[in-house]
Design an enzyme around this catalytic site. Sequence first.
Site, PDB file in Angstrom:
ATOM      1  N   TYR A  55      -0.563  15.125  16.533  1.00 11.43           N
ATOM      2  CA  TYR A  55      -1.141  15.393  15.233  1.00 11.43           C
ATOM      3  C   TYR A  55      -0.880  16.715  14.881  1.00 11.43           C
ATOM      4  O   TYR A  55      -0.711  17.725  15.639  1.00 11.43           O
ATOM      5  CB  TYR A  55      -2.663  15.071  15.160  1.00 11.43           C
ATOM      6  CG  TYR A  55      -3.168  14.570  14.062  1.00 11.43           C
ATOM      7  CD1 TYR A  55      -2.898  14.714  12.766  1.00 11.43           C
ATOM      8  CD2 TYR A  55      -3.924  13.233  14.401  1.00 11.43           C
ATOM      9  CE1 TYR A  55      -3.428  14.081  11.930  1.00 11.43           C
ATOM     10  CE2 TYR A  55      -4.348  12.320  13.526  1.00 11.43           C
ATOM     11  CZ  TYR A  55      -4.279  12.938  12.128  1.00 11.43           C
ATOM     12  OH  TYR A  55      -4.766  12.109  11.343  1.00 11.43           O
ATOM     13  N   GLU A  57      -1.362  18.856  11.282  1.00  9.03           N
ATOM     14  CA  GLU A  57      -1.537  18.768   9.752  1.00  9.03           C
ATOM     15  C   GLU A  57      -0.814  20.266   9.533  1.00  9.03           C
ATOM     16  O   GLU A  57      -1.210  21.130  10.333  1.00  9.03           O
ATOM     17  CB  GLU A  57      -2.767  18.785   9.536  1.00  9.03           C
ATOM     18  CG  GLU A  57      -3.466  17.363   9.076  1.00  9.03           C
ATOM     19  CD  GLU A  57      -4.772  17.408   8.904  1.00  9.03           C
ATOM     20  OE1 GLU A  57      -5.328  16.259   8.369  1.00  9.03           O
ATOM     21  OE2 GLU A  57      -5.497  18.191   8.819  1.00  9.03           O
ATOM     22  N   ASP A 201      16.292  12.167  -8.068  1.00  7.48           N
ATOM     23  CA  ASP A 201      15.794  11.494  -7.195  1.00  7.48           C
ATOM     24  C   ASP A 201      17.099  10.852  -6.638  1.00  7.48           C
ATOM     25  O   ASP A 201      17.866   9.798  -6.893  1.00  7.48           O
ATOM     26  CB  ASP A 201      15.069  10.403  -7.729  1.00  7.48           C
ATOM     27  CG  ASP A 201      14.521   9.340  -6.565  1.00  7.48           C
ATOM     28  OD1 ASP A 201      14.779   9.567  -5.347  1.00  7.48           O
ATOM     29  OD2 ASP A 201      13.657   8.521  -7.043  1.00  7.48           O
ATOM     30  N   THR A 227      15.786  10.228   0.496  1.00 12.84           N
ATOM     31  CA  THR A 227      15.215   9.421   1.669  1.00 12.84           C
ATOM     32  C   THR A 227      16.230   9.732   2.995  1.00 12.84           C
ATOM     33  O   THR A 227      17.327  10.335   2.636  1.00 12.84           O
ATOM     34  CB  THR A 227      15.470   7.677   1.516  1.00 12.84           C
ATOM     35  OG1 THR A 227      16.758   7.412   1.290  1.00 12.84           O
ATOM     36  CG2 THR A 227      14.581   7.317   0.186  1.00 12.84           C
ATOM     37  N   LYS A 230      18.624   5.904   4.085  1.00 12.24           N
ATOM     38  CA  LYS A 230      19.749   5.067   3.475  1.00 12.24           C
ATOM     39  C   LYS A 230      20.972   5.295   4.101  1.00 12.24           C
ATOM     40  O   LYS A 230      21.323   5.176   5.464  1.00 12.24           O
ATOM     41  CB  LYS A 230      19.543   4.933   1.983  1.00 12.24           C
ATOM     42  CG  LYS A 230      18.172   4.348   1.669  1.00 12.24           C
ATOM     43  CD  LYS A 230      17.926   4.549   0.238  1.00 12.24           C
ATOM     44  CE  LYS A 230      16.376   3.978  -0.115  1.00 12.24           C
ATOM     45  NZ  LYS A 230      16.115   4.095  -1.554  1.00 12.24           N
ATOM     46  N   ARG A 236      13.343   6.058   8.971  1.00 20.96           N
ATOM     47  CA  ARG A 236      12.706   5.685   7.629  1.00 20.96           C
ATOM     48  C   ARG A 236      11.795   6.902   7.165  1.00 20.96           C
ATOM     49  O   ARG A 236      10.978   7.522   7.918  1.00 20.96           O
ATOM     50  CB  ARG A 236      11.642   4.506   7.712  1.00 20.96           C
ATOM     51  CG  ARG A 236      12.176   3.319   8.354  1.00 20.96           C
ATOM     52  CD  ARG A 236      11.401   2.060   7.858  1.00 20.96           C
ATOM     53  NE  ARG A 236      11.528   2.007   6.469  1.00 20.96           N
ATOM     54  CZ  ARG A 236      12.693   1.583   5.761  1.00 20.96           C
ATOM     55  NH1 ARG A 236      13.990   1.183   6.200  1.00 20.96           N
ATOM     56  NH2 ARG A 236      12.949   1.491   4.570  1.00 20.96           N
TER      57      ARG A 236
HETATM   58  C1  LIG Z   1      14.731   3.766  -2.053  1.00 20.20           C
HETATM   59  C2  LIG Z   1      14.443   4.610  -3.408  1.00 20.20           C
HETATM   60  C3  LIG Z   1      13.090   5.322  -3.357  1.00 20.20           C
HETATM   61  C4  LIG Z   1      12.119   5.051  -2.536  1.00 20.20           C
HETATM   62  O1  LIG Z   1      12.230   4.981  -1.100  1.00 20.20           O
HETATM   63  P1  LIG Z   1      11.202   4.469  -0.090  1.00 20.20           P
HETATM   64  O2  LIG Z   1      11.377   5.354   1.079  1.00 20.20           O
HETATM   65  O3  LIG Z   1      11.350   2.979  -0.208  1.00 20.20           O
HETATM   66  O4  LIG Z   1       9.784   4.774  -0.959  1.00 20.20           O
HETATM   67  C5  LIG Z   1      12.713   6.221  -4.492  1.00 20.20           C
HETATM   68  N1  LIG Z   1      13.830   6.205  -5.457  1.00 20.20           N
HETATM   69  C6  LIG Z   1      14.985   5.720  -5.518  1.00 20.20           C
HETATM   70  C7  LIG Z   1      15.872   5.959  -6.475  1.00 20.20           C
HETATM   71  C8  LIG Z   1      15.238   4.918  -4.348  1.00 20.20           C
HETATM   72  O5  LIG Z   1      16.544   4.401  -4.347  1.00 20.20           O
END
Ligand SMILES: *Cc1c(COP(=O)(O)O)cnc(C)c1O
Length: 409
Positions: A55, A57, A201, A227, A230, A236
């Site tokens: 843990y 935080e 994003d 993320t 990907k 993840r």
């Molecule tokens: C994949 C993605 C997300 C979300 O990612 P998660 O890990 O699935 O929550 C947000 N914005 C864009 C543009 C994405 O391609």
Amino acid sequence: MGAGADVLWQQDPEIADILDGEARRQADSLQLIAAENFTSLAVLAVLGSSLANKYAEGYPGARHHGGCEYVDAAERIAVDRATALFGAEHANVQPHSGSSAVLAAYAALLRPGDTVLAMGLDHGGHLTHGSPANFSGRWFDFVPYGVDAETGLIDYEQLAALARHHRPKAIVCGSISYPRHPDYALFRAVADEVGAYLIADAAHPIGLVAGGAAPNPVPYADVVCATTHKVLRGPRGGMLLCTAELAERVDRAVFPFTQGGAQMHTIAAKAVALGEASTPAFTAYAHRVVEHARVLAAALSAEGFALTTGGTDTHLITADPSPLGVEGRTARARLAAAGIVLDTCALPHGDGRGIRLGTAAVTTQGMGTPEMARIAALFTAALREEPEEAARVRAEVRKLTRSFPPYGR
Ligand SMILES: *Cc1c(COP(=O)(O)O)cnc(C)c1O
């Protein structure tokens, strides 16, 4: 399957059998889902380690729990590697997912009811870009911009006009299916003109950015959401990059505003992935991913698929399969029956759905340009509605994947 596999078989064969089946599914079929990849064994080892028990935080040096000396060191390394790799003044590696990263970015910069400009969901925006089914659409006033009907490219004139008219508090740049590079400088100019924050994003392209195969949004955006699972090929999870000026607001927006304890096994695995992504081998990988997507896109186009924007600059391909006589959902089902796994996607200005695929995972497996041409031919064969053809393609896919086992066995 790792050191714990024998123990799991002993204790819970029902779940062990599922893990086995999934590993075989990943190895035996073609993984073309644009958001997926195969992490290294080192990343998997950290995910299944003792750090999963801890843990923590708060942030390194300022935790609400004792015994954090080792996980503090791991998080500091992850942050240092992220800031160095992307040239960012500050990084937060705690978001549990891409969506959590976006939620925290909004929490840092916006108040409920604020107006936000983002790509419309029917044009490639993510759920967190204003879907009425998502917190974003419920708590903020989203105005959608889109892509040009002719070219499929972002309509920057429309974007600027909407920004001048609505004076949004923030502009979101990023998509789940746009196969081209956004013009970050133009987004920045529009945001500056109307006094808006720019949130990039970059969940999809951040791995290409790490390998120098896509432009870096960090110099342009106030906050970059990412993320780590990907193209970046890590565990993840999510990540935020921002200016020093916004660091404290962003950190507080993650913890304690939107999250509790950090997942230290994932954060240490992010550190490992960021270390891998800082190597020349990863730079070569990122460029191969893009080259493979270009080759596969050209081959699919030759087979009759109508490519959105006419091609790709990234790992991602979106296409309308209707010239081959099938709608996107039917195409996905027939391809899946033949062992080719991908997604459907919205078709801006089009009827029905398209298909969306990417080359990150197959490139990690070691496939090259000759395999991309083979894959395109398998697509067309799989879409013919003949049972014998599906079986033949399935056998071809097996043969192909057997030559490129994801974990080298
Ligand atoms: C994949 C993605 C997300 C979300 O990612 P998660 O890990 O699935 O929550 C947000 N914005 C864009 C543009 C994405 O391609």
